[in-house]
Motif scaffolding. Structure first.
Motif, PDB file in Angstrom:
ATOM      1  N   ASP A 137      13.082   3.782   3.126  1.00 31.12           N
ATOM      2  CA  ASP A 137      14.147   3.656   2.438  1.00 31.12           C
ATOM      3  C   ASP A 137      13.903   2.861   1.307  1.00 31.12           C
ATOM      4  OD1 ASP A 137      15.319   4.805   4.627  1.00 31.12           O
ATOM      5  OD2 ASP A 137      16.603   3.037   5.036  1.00 31.12           O
ATOM      6  N   LEU A 138      12.610   2.443   1.182  1.00 33.62           N
ATOM      7  CA  LEU A 138      12.100   1.711  -0.086  1.00 33.62           C
ATOM      8  C   LEU A 138      11.951   2.474  -1.231  1.00 33.62           C
ATOM      9  CD1 LEU A 138      12.094  -0.692   2.010  1.00 33.62           C
ATOM     10  CD2 LEU A 138       9.701  -1.129   1.163  1.00 33.62           C
ATOM     11  N   SER A 139      11.810   1.933  -2.382  1.00 28.06           N
ATOM     12  CA  SER A 139      11.625   2.541  -3.617  1.00 28.06           C
ATOM     13  C   SER A 139      10.189   2.610  -3.628  1.00 28.06           C
ATOM     14  CB  SER A 139      12.043   2.171  -4.788  1.00 28.06           C
ATOM     15  OG  SER A 139      11.345   0.940  -5.044  1.00 28.06           O
ATOM     16  N   GLY A 140       9.552   3.652  -4.218  1.00 22.56           N
ATOM     17  CA  GLY A 140       8.249   4.042  -4.567  1.00 22.56           C
ATOM     18  C   GLY A 140       7.377   2.793  -4.742  1.00 22.56           C
ATOM     19  N   GLY A 141       7.640   2.015  -5.690  1.00 21.19           N
ATOM     20  CA  GLY A 141       6.814   0.937  -6.075  1.00 21.19           C
ATOM     21  C   GLY A 141       6.883  -0.162  -4.748  1.00 21.19           C
ATOM     22  N   ASN A 142       8.064  -0.130  -4.216  1.00 26.78           N
ATOM     23  CA  ASN A 142       7.953  -1.081  -3.369  1.00 26.78           C
ATOM     24  C   ASN A 142       7.289  -0.678  -1.910  1.00 26.78           C
ATOM     25  OD1 ASN A 142       9.232  -3.364  -3.968  1.00 26.78           O
ATOM     26  ND2 ASN A 142      10.954  -2.157  -4.450  1.00 26.78           N
ATOM     27  N   VAL A 143       7.023   0.691  -1.599  1.00 27.93           N
ATOM     28  CA  VAL A 143       6.173   1.018  -0.844  1.00 27.93           C
ATOM     29  C   VAL A 143       4.698   0.654  -1.116  1.00 27.93           C
ATOM     30  CG1 VAL A 143       5.313   3.195   0.492  1.00 27.93           C
ATOM     31  CG2 VAL A 143       7.825   2.899  -0.153  1.00 27.93           C
ATOM     32  N   GLN A 144       4.361   1.004  -2.272  1.00 28.32           N
ATOM     33  CA  GLN A 144       2.930   0.844  -2.898  1.00 28.32           C
ATOM     34  C   GLN A 144       2.871  -0.592  -2.581  1.00 28.32           C
ATOM     35  OE1 GLN A 144       0.126   1.999  -2.683  1.00 28.32           O
ATOM     36  NE2 GLN A 144       0.140   3.198  -4.341  1.00 28.32           N
ATOM     37  N   ARG A 145       3.796  -1.666  -2.966  1.00 31.29           N
ATOM     38  CA  ARG A 145       3.438  -2.941  -2.953  1.00 31.29           C
ATOM     39  C   ARG A 145       3.029  -3.279  -1.350  1.00 31.29           C
ATOM     40  NH1 ARG A 145       7.718  -3.896  -6.517  1.00 31.29           N
ATOM     41  NH2 ARG A 145       6.580  -4.541  -8.454  1.00 31.29           N
ATOM     42  N   ALA A 146       3.845  -2.888  -0.448  1.00 28.44           N
ATOM     43  CA  ALA A 146       3.966  -3.199   0.804  1.00 28.44           C
ATOM     44  C   ALA A 146       2.517  -2.709   1.521  1.00 28.44           C
ATOM     45  CB  ALA A 146       4.858  -2.484   1.658  1.00 28.44           C
ATOM     46  N   VAL A 147       2.079  -1.502   1.075  1.00 31.32           N
ATOM     47  CA  VAL A 147       0.512  -1.094   1.452  1.00 31.32           C
ATOM     48  C   VAL A 147      -0.685  -1.842   0.881  1.00 31.32           C
ATOM     49  CG1 VAL A 147      -0.880   0.860   1.328  1.00 31.32           C
ATOM     50  CG2 VAL A 147       1.530   1.344   1.878  1.00 31.32           C
TER      51      VAL A 147
ATOM     52  N   PRO B 106      -3.953   4.855  -0.516  1.00 32.78           N
ATOM     53  CA  PRO B 106      -3.851   6.220  -0.554  1.00 32.78           C
ATOM     54  C   PRO B 106      -2.923   6.673  -1.439  1.00 32.78           C
ATOM     55  CG  PRO B 106      -2.886   5.538   1.360  1.00 32.78           C
ATOM     56  CD  PRO B 106      -3.295   4.140   0.816  1.00 32.78           C
ATOM     57  N   GLU B 107      -3.058   7.788  -2.130  1.00 27.99           N
ATOM     58  CA  GLU B 107      -2.008   8.117  -3.073  1.00 27.99           C
ATOM     59  C   GLU B 107      -1.001   8.816  -2.086  1.00 27.99           C
ATOM     60  OE1 GLU B 107      -3.000  11.775  -5.411  1.00 27.99           O
ATOM     61  OE2 GLU B 107      -3.797  13.002  -3.878  1.00 27.99           O
ATOM     62  N   GLU B 108       0.304   8.846  -2.655  1.00 33.96           N
ATOM     63  CA  GLU B 108       1.660   9.194  -1.997  1.00 33.96           C
ATOM     64  C   GLU B 108       1.720   8.247  -0.672  1.00 33.96           C
ATOM     65  OE1 GLU B 108       2.747  13.321  -1.598  1.00 33.96           O
ATOM     66  OE2 GLU B 108       0.949  13.936  -2.827  1.00 33.96           O
ATOM     67  N   PRO B 109       1.472   6.743  -0.695  1.00 31.57           N
ATOM     68  CA  PRO B 109       1.299   6.257   0.391  1.00 31.57           C
ATOM     69  C   PRO B 109       2.537   6.316   1.438  1.00 31.57           C
ATOM     70  CG  PRO B 109       2.152   4.852  -1.586  1.00 31.57           C
ATOM     71  CD  PRO B 109       1.989   6.185  -1.927  1.00 31.57           C
ATOM     72  N   LEU B 110       3.477   6.885   0.946  1.00 31.22           N
ATOM     73  CA  LEU B 110       4.619   6.982   2.077  1.00 31.22           C
ATOM     74  C   LEU B 110       3.974   8.135   3.121  1.00 31.22           C
ATOM     75  CD1 LEU B 110       7.224   5.682   2.788  1.00 31.22           C
ATOM     76  CD2 LEU B 110       8.526   7.574   1.398  1.00 31.22           C
ATOM     77  N   ARG B 111       3.293   9.272   2.610  1.00 30.81           N
ATOM     78  CA  ARG B 111       2.906  10.248   3.370  1.00 30.81           C
ATOM     79  C   ARG B 111       1.352   9.939   3.994  1.00 30.81           C
ATOM     80  NH1 ARG B 111       0.487  14.910   0.766  1.00 30.81           N
ATOM     81  NH2 ARG B 111      -0.825  15.458   2.535  1.00 30.81           N
ATOM     82  N   ASN B 112       0.847   9.198   3.276  1.00 23.92           N
ATOM     83  CA  ASN B 112      -0.635   9.054   3.665  1.00 23.92           C
ATOM     84  C   ASN B 112      -0.938   7.551   4.448  1.00 23.92           C
ATOM     85  OD1 ASN B 112      -2.015  11.367   2.980  1.00 23.92           O
ATOM     86  ND2 ASN B 112      -1.773  10.933   0.934  1.00 23.92           N
ATOM     87  N   GLY B 113       0.005   6.590   4.158  1.00 22.63           N
ATOM     88  CA  GLY B 113      -0.442   5.328   4.644  1.00 22.63           C
ATOM     89  C   GLY B 113       0.681   4.529   5.381  1.00 22.63           C
ATOM     90  N   CYS B 114       2.007   5.407   5.590  1.00 19.99           N
ATOM     91  CA  CYS B 114       2.999   4.868   6.370  1.00 19.99           C
ATOM     92  C   CYS B 114       3.573   5.635   7.392  1.00 19.99           C
ATOM     93  CB  CYS B 114       4.079   4.227   5.315  1.00 19.99           C
ATOM     94  SG  CYS B 114       3.552   3.394   4.173  1.00 19.99           S
ATOM     95  N   VAL B 115       4.369   5.150   8.340  1.00 17.86           N
ATOM     96  CA  VAL B 115       5.220   5.699   9.027  1.00 17.86           C
ATOM     97  C   VAL B 115       6.696   5.692   8.530  1.00 17.86           C
ATOM     98  CG1 VAL B 115       5.825   6.190  11.566  1.00 17.86           C
ATOM     99  CG2 VAL B 115       3.556   5.498  10.975  1.00 17.86           C
ATOM    100  N   PRO B 116       7.130   6.476   7.939  1.00 15.68           N
ATOM    101  CA  PRO B 116       8.521   6.131   6.985  1.00 15.68           C
ATOM    102  C   PRO B 116       9.545   5.692   8.012  1.00 15.68           C
ATOM    103  CG  PRO B 116       7.406   8.490   6.453  1.00 15.68           C
ATOM    104  CD  PRO B 116       6.608   7.731   7.558  1.00 15.68           C
ATOM    105  N   ALA B 117       9.658   6.202   9.228  1.00 14.22           N
ATOM    106  CA  ALA B 117      11.018   5.879   9.895  1.00 14.22           C
ATOM    107  C   ALA B 117      10.800   4.370  10.769  1.00 14.22           C
ATOM    108  CB  ALA B 117      11.099   6.724  11.035  1.00 14.22           C
ATOM    109  N   MET B 118       9.592   3.927  10.733  1.00 11.61           N
ATOM    110  CA  MET B 118       9.150   2.451  11.122  1.00 11.61           C
ATOM    111  C   MET B 118       9.505   1.280  10.248  1.00 11.61           C
ATOM    112  SD  MET B 118       5.913   3.315  13.549  1.00 11.61           S
ATOM    113  CE  MET B 118       5.812   1.761  14.343  1.00 11.61           C
ATOM    114  N   SER B 119       9.728   0.217  10.715  1.00 14.01           N
ATOM    115  CA  SER B 119      10.236  -0.755   9.881  1.00 14.01           C
ATOM    116  C   SER B 119       9.047  -1.076   8.908  1.00 14.01           C
ATOM    117  CB  SER B 119      10.631  -1.927  10.733  1.00 14.01           C
ATOM    118  OG  SER B 119       9.437  -2.615  11.011  1.00 14.01           O
TER     119      SER B 119
END
Lengths: 308, 513
Positions: B413-423, B349-362
């Motif tokens: 806490d991860l940078s944008g690119g790393n959040v996208q990589r994790a997703v 998804p776009e803005e993966p932190l918002r649409n594909g992750c729970v920011p407070a979970m590991s």
């Protein structure tokens, strides 16, 4: 008082009078809660603040003989309670629901403790505005005896509505409540804005308490609020965080509260307690009717209940 | 000597210099003795990979962080900037990578709120006049009465830039401002800012990953790598290879995955007359038809706000359709967890932190979201193995190169690119994807990350995965797609292939003509 002569009109008048009289504390507390929640924090402690306000208003009115000083004292006591809550929730990792419940219990405890000596004596009451002088019927005249605090509440509802759109403070409150990160980036102090909003909101709630003890029912007892402060929190959600809708919702709740007593007054006592539950049934009914699964609650501040 | 801010804001563009700026977070050195100089009225680029310390550096200029060592020199004097309000007083403004609009407020309210000299009560009539006058000179138009929450990413970015122009900042910091704009829009925006620089109204510091922007618009450049300056100079003296070498710490080795020559297979995803509403209840999709086959990438181009977000949300199960149907492998698809698992439908998804992750979970928990309720991570009954989650995540973290302190770090806490990589690791790692829906997958990422994500998408396509790529980056669409669709006003209005594509015709359809 001869209720038979006007028959069922008595019920209608009773409900309308109840809407104004009984709706006033709902109005003040819901406006206070509305302002608080627009800052992005919830204050469940307003029930306690209402009691502290009622007690201080009554005590100061009794001591000074001037009910208006009592109202000012209620606002001041409310502000102190609000500032305390604002301080608590500004600390890292403090949950506003938990802090609010603590403030609720603390507020009621404080009010009962300090208010003990004032249960017996009678304090000077706020003068009502007699708008029903034209009517020969005593019921109408009594129903149109309006609390000055109700008029204050109406003015405040429209003032707040305007302030959220057209004042610096109002825009800042909304920014802080909706997106603290954006507010910080704009150089707005989240802590200071919240402190001010929560304190003011709590002061309003204190004034609502003054209406209880100095106008209607017009005495200081420990059972004076019976959960109205908590109901007002639900009312804000029902009003979609809109101050003018808070006014309508408060009238609705106040009126619903008066259904049972009004029916009893004309001799209908069947289901008295059931009728007394009507505000709650009404809440549920309206919530179900207005909620949509497809839309998120329009108007809900984005940061509401989010720590930080 | 530290001099307090001057009483009036500057009218001329600033010259700004950083001298030996060092910023540490605990033992981590984010900026290590960084020096750079931006003379008055120049366009300076700051480039570097994700995590190179670019954002930290500009946050020191803006007063979000205080540098541990070093000086910020403005107009020849060392200045102490303790807050964004101080920065504003010096005439410095910034367009952030993360949006700073208040979602519940309208564009007009957001613009007005940004004024630090806001009067206690706002005379809306006069403000509206001012705003309308400003919008007439603005390079792009946005509906002033639209709430910010209703704007797509591209429109939000435009409002962010408009805000700084509205504030008449004399030193503008742009943190990857064009990531969500179409190439045409990006050129327009940067061109306008460039004209303001040439007219002697602005100095600009542009954080970017796109060499095209550095060479097209900037006077000088500084390259950061792991918190240190590794090079820089005047743009005219440098080549792409020079910059790449400075960024990567060696010559650039492009690693592109070639598209395998294969005919598309059976129909994987079919949309028939799909309808959906925006949050406001206004129709966003108005009878959209689309067909996606195995082993092909179908690109969806369009100006943001034409229903792309709603389309992806319907396919993701985040938004109910109001009409039409979604078929996957010929069967009705309800976008539930069961359906998604059965049909192998995965999502970037776009803005993966918002649409594909729970920011407070590991990081580990986020990576295990698709698998945690299935063996081997699920133990007997409803028990879940923590060790299983960690092990599962650890493998994917190293395979996809997610840079995180540990598996237990909150993903927020991860940078944008790393959040996208994790997703990406979560969605493509297990290799069970049959249908992949990607929405602006490279928004705000540096070119190494973009290359790796593009490579993963092409690889998936070569394996036979059907890929729906919704993007606002036309270059990306042209290089990855097998077929290219243009979306406008909630429907597909044009279809072409990258080989036959005419950018002018596409632009024409995007604009809704």
């Amino acid at each position: 008082m001869n209720t038979e002569s006007i028959g069922w009109w008595g019920v209608v008048i009773g409900i309308l009078a109840g809407a104004v009289r009984g709706g006033t504390p709902f109005l003040l507390v819901s406006l206070g809660e509305c302002l608080t929640e627009k800052c992005g924090k919830i204050n469940l402690g307003l029930e306690g603040t209402l009691l502290v306000g009622a007690m201080s208003a009554y005590a100061i009115s009794y001591k000074t003989g001037n009910p208006w000083i009592g109202v000012a004292a209620a606002a001041g006591a409310g502000a102190v309670m609000g500032a305390l809550h604002a301080f608590l929730v500004s600390r890292p990792k403090v949950n506003d629901i938990a802090a609010g419940i603590a403030m609720l219990i603390f507020g009621s405890g404080l009010a009962f403790y300090l208010g003990k000596p004032f249960i017996q004596p009678s304090a000077p009451q706020l003068p009502g505005l007699e708008l029903g002088g034209w009517s020969a019927m005593p019921q109408v005249a009594a129903a149109l005896k309006i609390s000055p605090i109700f008029l204050l509440g109406i003015a405040l509802a429209f003032l707040l509505q305007w302030a959220f759109r057209s004042t610096r403070f109002g825009l800042r409150v909304r920014a802080v409540g909706d997106s603290p990160a954006a507010a910080r980036a704009l150089g707005i102090s989240v802590g200071r804005t919240r402190l001010l909003g929560i304190t003011l909101g709590s002061a309003l709630s204190g004034i609502g308490g003054a209406h209880l003890s100095l106008f209607y029912p017009g005495a200081w007892t420990e059972a004076i609020s019976s959960g109205q402060g908590l109901m007002a929190v639900a009312l804000v959600i029902f009003a979609r965080w809109n101050p003018v809708h808070c006014l309508y919702a408060s009238l609705l709740f106040g009126g619903a509260q008066a259904i049972g007593p009004s029916l009893q007054a004309v001799g209908v006592s069947t289901g008295y307690y059931l009728w007394n539950a009507s505000p709650y049934v009404l809440t549920l009914a309206v919530m179900i009717a207005t909620c949509s699964t497809r839309r998120t609650l329009a108007g809900a501040p984005g940061a509401l209940g989010v720590p930080g | 000597m530290i001099i307090p801010p001057p009483p009036g804001r500057p009218a001329a563009p600033l010259d700004l210099e950083l001298v030996q700026v060092t910023k540490r977070f605990g033992s981590f050195v984010a900026n290590d003795r960084v020096s750079l100089k931006i003379p008055s009225g120049t366009f300076h680029a700051l480039i570097g990979e994700n995590g190179a310390g670019k954002s930290t550096l500009v946050k020191c200029i803006m007063g979000f962080h205080t540098a541990d060592e070093g000086d910020v020199i403005i107009g020849g004097h060392s200045r102490d900037i303790r807050s964004p309000a101080d920065a504003y007083q010096f005439g410095i403004g910034m367009v952030y990578q993360h949006f700073t609009l208040v979602p519940a407020m309208t564009v007009a309210e957001n613009l007005v709120l940004s004024r630090p000299d806001l009067p206690a009560t706002i005379p809306w009539e006069a403000e509206r006049k001012r705003l309308n006058a400003f919008m007439r000179t603005a390079p792009f138009q946005v509906d002033l009465d639209q709430p910010a929450s209703q704007l797509a990413a591209g429109q939000k970015q435009k409002v962010e830039i408009l805000k700084q122009l509205y504030l008449e900042s004399r030193f503008l910091i742009l943190d990857e401002p064009t990531s969500v704009l179409t190439p045409g829009e990006a050129d327009e925006v940067l061109g306008l800012i460039r004209r303001k620089v040439e007219a002697g109204e602005l100095s600009v510091l542009l954080i970017s990953h796109k060499f095209r922007e550095v060479f097209g618009f900037c006077n000088s450049v500084t390259v950061l790598r792991r918190g240190k300056v590794t090079g820089g100079g005047l743009v005219k003296d440098l080549t792409t290879d020079d910059l790449a070498a400075m960024m990567m710490g060696g010559p650039r080795t492009p690693r592109t995955v070639a598209k395998a020559d294969r005919a598309p297979g059976a129909v994987a995803l079919e949309l028939k007359g799909l309808r959906a509403d925006k949050d406001s209840g206004v129709p966003a999709l108005e009878g959209l038809d689309l067909c996606l086959r195995e082993g092909e990438v179908v690109g969806v181009a369009g100006v943001s706000g034409n229903g792309q977000r709603e389309l992806v949300e319907v396919l993701a199960g985040q938004r109910p359709a109001t009409g039409g149907e979604v078929l996957v492998h010929g069967e009705w698809y309800g976008a539930t967890r069961t359906d998604a698992a059965r049909h192998g439908v995965f999502l970037l998804p776009e803005e993966p932190l918002r649409n594909g992750c729970v920011p407070a979970m590991s990081v580990a928990e986020n990576i295990a979201f698709r698998e945690f309720d299935r063996p081997p991570i699920r133990l007997a009954g409803c028990l879940v193995s923590r060790r299983g989650i960690r092990g599962f995540a650890q493998g994917l973290i190293s395979r996809f190169g997610v840079k995180t302190r540990s598996t237990e770090t909150p993903i927020g806490d991860l940078s944008g690119g790393n959040v996208q990589r994790a997703v990406l690791a979560r969605e493509l790692g297990p290799g069970t994807a049959k249908v992949l829906i990607a929405a602006n997958p490279c928004f705000g990422l540096d070119f190494a990350a973009v290359e790796s994500i593009h490579g993963q998408i092409t690889e998936a396509r070569n394996r036979g995965v059907a890929v729906l790529l919704v993007s606002e980056d036309l270059d990306e669409l042209l290089s990855l797609s097998d077929r290219l669709l243009v979306m406008s006003h909630g429907a597909i209005v044009h279809e072409t292939t990258p080989a036959q594509a005419d950018v002018k015709v596409i632009g024409h359809h995007m604009a809704g003509h």
